[in-house]
Scaffold this motif. Structure first.
Motif, PDB file in Angstrom:
ATOM      1  N   ASP A   1       0.663  -1.189  -0.021  1.00  0.00           N
ATOM      2  CA  ASP A   1       0.062  -0.120  -0.078  1.00  0.00           C
ATOM      3  C   ASP A   1       0.977   1.164   0.034  1.00  0.00           C
ATOM      4  OD1 ASP A   1      -2.609   1.296   0.323  1.00  0.00           O
ATOM      5  OD2 ASP A   1      -2.227   1.567   2.357  1.00  0.00           O
ATOM      6  N   PHE A   2       0.464   2.347  -0.458  1.00  0.00           N
ATOM      7  CA  PHE A   2       1.128   3.355  -0.579  1.00  0.00           C
ATOM      8  C   PHE A   2       1.318   4.027   0.786  1.00  0.00           C
ATOM      9  CE2 PHE A   2       1.652   8.016  -1.483  1.00  0.00           C
ATOM     10  CZ  PHE A   2       2.699   8.031  -2.034  1.00  0.00           C
ATOM     11  N   SER A   3       0.707   4.117   1.775  1.00  0.00           N
ATOM     12  CA  SER A   3       0.789   4.668   3.013  1.00  0.00           C
ATOM     13  C   SER A   3       1.804   3.538   3.663  1.00  0.00           C
ATOM     14  CB  SER A   3      -0.643   4.467   3.880  1.00  0.00           C
ATOM     15  OG  SER A   3      -0.825   3.204   4.066  1.00  0.00           O
ATOM     16  N   ASP A   4       2.368   2.273   3.215  1.00  0.00           N
ATOM     17  CA  ASP A   4       3.384   1.678   3.938  1.00  0.00           C
ATOM     18  C   ASP A   4       4.689   2.255   3.301  1.00  0.00           C
ATOM     19  OD1 ASP A   4       1.566  -0.096   5.121  1.00  0.00           O
ATOM     20  OD2 ASP A   4       1.387  -1.705   3.642  1.00  0.00           O
ATOM     21  N   THR A   5       4.434   2.563   2.086  1.00  0.00           N
ATOM     22  CA  THR A   5       5.758   3.168   1.137  1.00  0.00           C
ATOM     23  C   THR A   5       6.070   4.237   2.184  1.00  0.00           C
ATOM     24  OG1 THR A   5       4.929   2.131  -0.763  1.00  0.00           O
ATOM     25  CG2 THR A   5       6.784   4.025  -0.833  1.00  0.00           C
ATOM     26  N   CYS A   6       5.124   5.295   2.281  1.00  0.00           N
ATOM     27  CA  CYS A   6       5.128   6.446   3.094  1.00  0.00           C
ATOM     28  C   CYS A   6       5.902   6.174   4.425  1.00  0.00           C
ATOM     29  CB  CYS A   6       3.991   7.241   3.196  1.00  0.00           C
ATOM     30  SG  CYS A   6       3.492   7.954   1.702  1.00  0.00           S
ATOM     31  N   ARG A   7       5.165   5.216   5.035  1.00  0.00           N
ATOM     32  CA  ARG A   7       5.543   4.912   6.488  1.00  0.00           C
ATOM     33  C   ARG A   7       7.107   4.545   6.449  1.00  0.00           C
ATOM     34  NH1 ARG A   7       1.808   1.790   7.709  1.00  0.00           N
ATOM     35  NH2 ARG A   7       0.390   3.285   8.371  1.00  0.00           N
ATOM     36  N   TYR A   8       7.491   3.717   5.699  1.00  0.00           N
ATOM     37  CA  TYR A   8       8.965   3.168   5.374  1.00  0.00           C
ATOM     38  C   TYR A   8      10.066   4.200   5.070  1.00  0.00           C
ATOM     39  CZ  TYR A   8      13.014   0.432   3.920  1.00  0.00           C
ATOM     40  OH  TYR A   8      14.258  -0.243   3.720  1.00  0.00           O
ATOM     41  N   HIS A   9       9.634   5.117   4.125  1.00  0.00           N
ATOM     42  CA  HIS A   9      10.515   6.110   3.838  1.00  0.00           C
ATOM     43  C   HIS A   9      10.533   7.387   4.521  1.00  0.00           C
ATOM     44  CE1 HIS A   9      12.020   3.876   0.243  1.00  0.00           C
ATOM     45  NE2 HIS A   9      10.832   3.742  -0.235  1.00  0.00           N
ATOM     46  N   LEU A  10       9.207   7.798   5.033  1.00  0.00           N
ATOM     47  CA  LEU A  10       9.288   9.050   5.719  1.00  0.00           C
ATOM     48  C   LEU A  10       8.963   8.986   7.180  1.00  0.00           C
ATOM     49  CD1 LEU A  10       7.287  10.820   2.620  1.00  0.00           C
ATOM     50  CD2 LEU A  10       9.656  10.906   3.408  1.00  0.00           C
ATOM     51  N   GLY A  11       8.541   7.727   7.714  1.00  0.00           N
ATOM     52  CA  GLY A  11       8.172   7.640   9.087  1.00  0.00           C
ATOM     53  C   GLY A  11       6.894   7.293   9.548  1.00  0.00           C
ATOM     54  N   LYS A  12       6.639   6.899  10.643  1.00  0.00           N
ATOM     55  CA  LYS A  12       5.424   6.602  11.069  1.00  0.00           C
ATOM     56  C   LYS A  12       4.364   7.830  10.964  1.00  0.00           C
ATOM     57  CE  LYS A  12       2.993   4.348  15.143  1.00  0.00           C
ATOM     58  NZ  LYS A  12       3.199   3.835  16.476  1.00  0.00           N
ATOM     59  N   VAL A  13       4.501   9.041  11.321  1.00  0.00           N
ATOM     60  CA  VAL A  13       3.638   9.999  10.958  1.00  0.00           C
ATOM     61  C   VAL A  13       2.934  10.154   9.618  1.00  0.00           C
ATOM     62  CG1 VAL A  13       3.331  12.606  11.426  1.00  0.00           C
ATOM     63  CG2 VAL A  13       4.418  11.136  13.059  1.00  0.00           C
ATOM     64  N   ALA A  14       4.238  10.179   8.636  1.00  0.00           N
ATOM     65  CA  ALA A  14       3.803  10.292   7.281  1.00  0.00           C
ATOM     66  C   ALA A  14       2.978   9.135   6.764  1.00  0.00           C
ATOM     67  CB  ALA A  14       5.246  10.339   6.315  1.00  0.00           C
ATOM     68  N   GLY A  15       3.169   7.844   7.370  1.00  0.00           N
ATOM     69  CA  GLY A  15       2.313   6.876   6.999  1.00  0.00           C
ATOM     70  C   GLY A  15       0.839   7.081   7.446  1.00  0.00           C
ATOM     71  N   HIS A  16       0.646   7.708   8.652  1.00  0.00           N
ATOM     72  CA  HIS A  16      -0.646   7.833   9.117  1.00  0.00           C
ATOM     73  C   HIS A  16      -1.437   9.083   8.478  1.00  0.00           C
ATOM     74  CE1 HIS A  16      -0.474   4.995  12.302  1.00  0.00           C
ATOM     75  NE2 HIS A  16       0.470   5.490  12.950  1.00  0.00           N
ATOM     76  N   THR A  17      -0.349  10.222   8.010  1.00  0.00           N
ATOM     77  CA  THR A  17      -0.895  11.167   7.335  1.00  0.00           C
ATOM     78  C   THR A  17      -1.416  10.735   5.792  1.00  0.00           C
ATOM     79  OG1 THR A  17       0.708  12.744   8.542  1.00  0.00           O
ATOM     80  CG2 THR A  17      -0.443  13.457   6.415  1.00  0.00           C
ATOM     81  N   CYS A  18      -0.748   9.793   5.122  1.00  0.00           N
ATOM     82  CA  CYS A  18      -1.192   9.377   4.134  1.00  0.00           C
ATOM     83  C   CYS A  18      -2.314   8.660   4.086  1.00  0.00           C
ATOM     84  CB  CYS A  18      -0.029   8.490   3.106  1.00  0.00           C
ATOM     85  SG  CYS A  18      -0.323   7.665   1.862  1.00  0.00           S
ATOM     86  N   TRP A  19      -2.685   7.906   5.180  1.00  0.00           N
ATOM     87  CA  TRP A  19      -3.792   7.103   5.281  1.00  0.00           C
ATOM     88  C   TRP A  19      -4.897   8.075   5.509  1.00  0.00           C
ATOM     89  CZ3 TRP A  19      -7.088   6.649   9.351  1.00  0.00           C
ATOM     90  CH2 TRP A  19      -7.978   5.830   9.295  1.00  0.00           C
ATOM     91  N   ALA A  20      -4.767   8.847   6.186  1.00  0.00           N
ATOM     92  CA  ALA A  20      -5.676   9.982   6.763  1.00  0.00           C
ATOM     93  C   ALA A  20      -6.154  10.772   5.560  1.00  0.00           C
ATOM     94  CB  ALA A  20      -5.417  11.086   7.845  1.00  0.00           C
ATOM     95  N   ALA A  21      -5.222  11.018   4.491  1.00  0.00           N
ATOM     96  CA  ALA A  21      -5.523  11.943   3.270  1.00  0.00           C
ATOM     97  C   ALA A  21      -6.058  11.153   2.048  1.00  0.00           C
ATOM     98  CB  ALA A  21      -4.180  12.288   2.524  1.00  0.00           C
ATOM     99  N   SER A  22      -5.846   9.822   2.460  1.00  0.00           N
ATOM    100  CA  SER A  22      -6.584   8.803   1.494  1.00  0.00           C
ATOM    101  C   SER A  22      -7.976   8.817   1.830  1.00  0.00           C
ATOM    102  CB  SER A  22      -5.917   7.367   1.512  1.00  0.00           C
ATOM    103  OG  SER A  22      -5.000   7.484   1.078  1.00  0.00           O
ATOM    104  N   ILE A  23      -8.272   8.752   3.143  1.00  0.00           N
ATOM    105  CA  ILE A  23      -9.580   8.603   3.756  1.00  0.00           C
ATOM    106  C   ILE A  23     -10.380  10.003   3.680  1.00  0.00           C
ATOM    107  CG2 ILE A  23     -11.018   8.606   5.871  1.00  0.00           C
ATOM    108  CD1 ILE A  23      -9.664   5.749   4.948  1.00  0.00           C
ATOM    109  N   LEU A  24      -9.692  11.142   3.495  1.00  0.00           N
ATOM    110  CA  LEU A  24     -10.447  12.494   3.351  1.00  0.00           C
ATOM    111  C   LEU A  24     -10.858  12.395   1.791  1.00  0.00           C
ATOM    112  CD1 LEU A  24      -8.468  15.005   5.603  1.00  0.00           C
ATOM    113  CD2 LEU A  24     -10.599  14.160   5.706  1.00  0.00           C
ATOM    114  N   VAL A  25      -9.903  12.098   0.856  1.00  0.00           N
ATOM    115  CA  VAL A  25     -10.336  12.140  -0.622  1.00  0.00           C
ATOM    116  C   VAL A  25     -11.667  11.064  -0.663  1.00  0.00           C
ATOM    117  CG1 VAL A  25      -9.458  11.228  -2.756  1.00  0.00           C
ATOM    118  CG2 VAL A  25      -7.935  12.476  -1.518  1.00  0.00           C
ATOM    119  N   LEU A  26     -11.622  10.231  -0.263  1.00  0.00           N
ATOM    120  CA  LEU A  26     -12.842   9.104  -0.250  1.00  0.00           C
ATOM    121  C   LEU A  26     -14.019   9.788   0.154  1.00  0.00           C
ATOM    122  CD1 LEU A  26     -14.091   6.565  -0.931  1.00  0.00           C
ATOM    123  CD2 LEU A  26     -13.250   5.749   1.330  1.00  0.00           C
ATOM    124  N   VAL A  27     -14.029  10.484   1.229  1.00  0.00           N
ATOM    125  CA  VAL A  27     -15.009  11.126   1.771  1.00  0.00           C
ATOM    126  C   VAL A  27     -15.554  12.261   1.012  1.00  0.00           C
ATOM    127  CG1 VAL A  27     -16.059  12.711   3.793  1.00  0.00           C
ATOM    128  CG2 VAL A  27     -14.773  10.604   4.354  1.00  0.00           C
TER     129      VAL A  27
END
Length: 126
Positions: free
Chosen positions: A66-92
């Motif tokens: 998943d792309f949030s896993d990529t962000c989490r690996y390369h940019l850290g835990k906060v970036a992974g959660h931010t990516c996940w939240a942004a995906s949810i906001l786009v869906l909403v």
């Protein structure tokens, strides 16, 4: 690909699908506000940035499901959660836009049926 992972093209086409959905709503308004020359210039600039972003995703996310896993690996835990939240906001946002479009369409259909059936079209819809 490994079990439980997506290939990079799947991730890229998912991102492209999201960008196209929101772009279809925003581009006509943007052209109206900016004019043809500035609008085309901005589209070309955004196209270059999007292609570069897709290339970065292609290169850096081959082994992640998943792309949030990529962000989490390369940019850290906060970036992974931010990516996940942004995906949810786009869906909403997409759900809200779809709801708005469907409710407008339903209202027009009801008004058309009322006019066609001979009912008073100016009367409020119950």
């Amino acid at each position: 690909t490994k079990e439980g992972t997506h290939s990079s093209p799947v991730i890229i086409f998912g991102m492209w699908n999201t960008m196209m959905g929101s772009g279809l709503l925003a581009v006509p308004w943007g052209f109206q506000q900016s004019g043809a020359v500035l609008g085309l210039t901005m589209i070309l600039l955004v196209c270059i940035v999007c292609c570069y972003t897709c290339w970065l995703v292609w290169v850096n996310s081959a082994e992640f499901p998943d792309f949030s896993d990529t962000c989490r690996y390369h940019l850290g835990k906060v970036a992974g959660h931010t990516c996940w939240a942004a995906s949810i906001l786009v869906l909403v946002g997409a759900i809200l836009a779809y709801d708005n479009l469907m409710s407008d369409s339903l209202y027009s259909i009801i008004q058309g049926v009322r006019v066609y059936s001979g009912a008073d079209a100016d009367a409020p819809v119950p």
